[in-house]
Write a protein that holds these residues in place. Structure first.
Motif, PDB file in Angstrom:
ATOM      1  N   GLN A 122       6.574  -0.878   6.584  1.00  0.00           N
ATOM      2  CA  GLN A 122       6.060  -1.385   5.312  1.00  0.00           C
ATOM      3  C   GLN A 122       4.570  -1.703   5.409  1.00  0.00           C
ATOM      4  OE1 GLN A 122       8.742  -4.687   4.727  1.00  0.00           O
ATOM      5  NE2 GLN A 122      10.274  -3.417   3.696  1.00  0.00           N
ATOM      6  N   LEU A 123       4.143  -2.283   6.531  1.00  0.00           N
ATOM      7  CA  LEU A 123       2.728  -2.600   6.711  1.00  0.00           C
ATOM      8  C   LEU A 123       1.879  -1.332   6.787  1.00  0.00           C
ATOM      9  CD1 LEU A 123       3.041  -5.534   9.277  1.00  0.00           C
ATOM     10  CD2 LEU A 123       2.428  -5.700   6.846  1.00  0.00           C
ATOM     11  N   LYS A 128      -1.919   2.343   4.061  1.00  0.00           N
ATOM     12  CA  LYS A 128      -2.252   3.671   3.518  1.00  0.00           C
ATOM     13  C   LYS A 128      -2.589   3.563   2.021  1.00  0.00           C
ATOM     14  CE  LYS A 128       0.588   6.482   6.599  1.00  0.00           C
ATOM     15  NZ  LYS A 128       1.819   7.285   6.682  1.00  0.00           N
ATOM     16  N   THR A 129      -1.802   2.792   1.293  1.00  0.00           N
ATOM     17  CA  THR A 129      -2.038   2.610  -0.142  1.00  0.00           C
ATOM     18  C   THR A 129      -3.373   1.937  -0.386  1.00  0.00           C
ATOM     19  OG1 THR A 129       0.337   2.458  -0.555  1.00  0.00           O
ATOM     20  CG2 THR A 129      -1.114   1.570  -2.255  1.00  0.00           C
ATOM     21  N   GLN A 130      -3.680   0.894   0.396  1.00  0.00           N
ATOM     22  CA  GLN A 130      -4.958   0.191   0.244  1.00  0.00           C
ATOM     23  C   GLN A 130      -6.123   1.102   0.582  1.00  0.00           C
ATOM     24  OE1 GLN A 130      -4.308  -3.277   2.669  1.00  0.00           O
ATOM     25  NE2 GLN A 130      -3.441  -4.440   0.963  1.00  0.00           N
TER      26      GLN A 130
END
Length: 134
Positions: A122-123, A128-130
């Motif tokens: 999840q981290l 990756k999204t950030q």
């Protein structure tokens, strides 16, 4: 599970814990590197530049706080996800706004290995999204 192929460095002086945690990560598609203390961990970090570093708190030669702080320092702009793993506290995994004791993420050592893998996945996804947003 995402089968990420991400590189993870586990720094812990307990061979049993090294084995159960590394097995859980390998079974879920991670490339795992293992160090037995902080000095070895910093050296291995500089050789492999893993995406994630999980460090025990209490170790010989260089403890987890110093290890996490040194890895963060030498990483510069390319900061890995740094997690401090310890049996010194029992509350659930938690995140700090700014690094505390060298790491933003603290996980009790009593957490099941598969749950640690899920949290790390999840981290990684969040990082990756950030990264794509910036």
């Amino acid at each position: 599970m995402t089968r990420s192929g991400a590189n993870i460095l586990i720094i812990d002086d307990d061979p049993f814990f090294q084995r159960i945690l590394s097995d859980a990560f390998r079974e879920n598609g991670f490339n795992v590197f293992i160090a037995s203390d902080g000095i070895e961990g910093v050296k291995l970090y500089l050789e492999k530049f893993p995406d994630v570093v999980i460090s025990d708190l209490v170790m010989p030669r260089m403890g987890g706080v110093s290890t996490c702080m040194e890895i963060s320092r030498v990483a510069g702009e390319r900061q890995p996800i740094i997690i401090l793993l310890t049996s010194m506290f029992q509350e659930g995994p938690h995140e700090h706004e700014t690094p505390e004791m060298g790491a933003r993420f603290h996980i009790p050592k009593s957490t099941a290995p598969l749950n640690i893998v899920i949290l790390v996945e999840q981290l990684i996804e969040r990082a990756k999204t950030q990264a794509t947003l910036h």
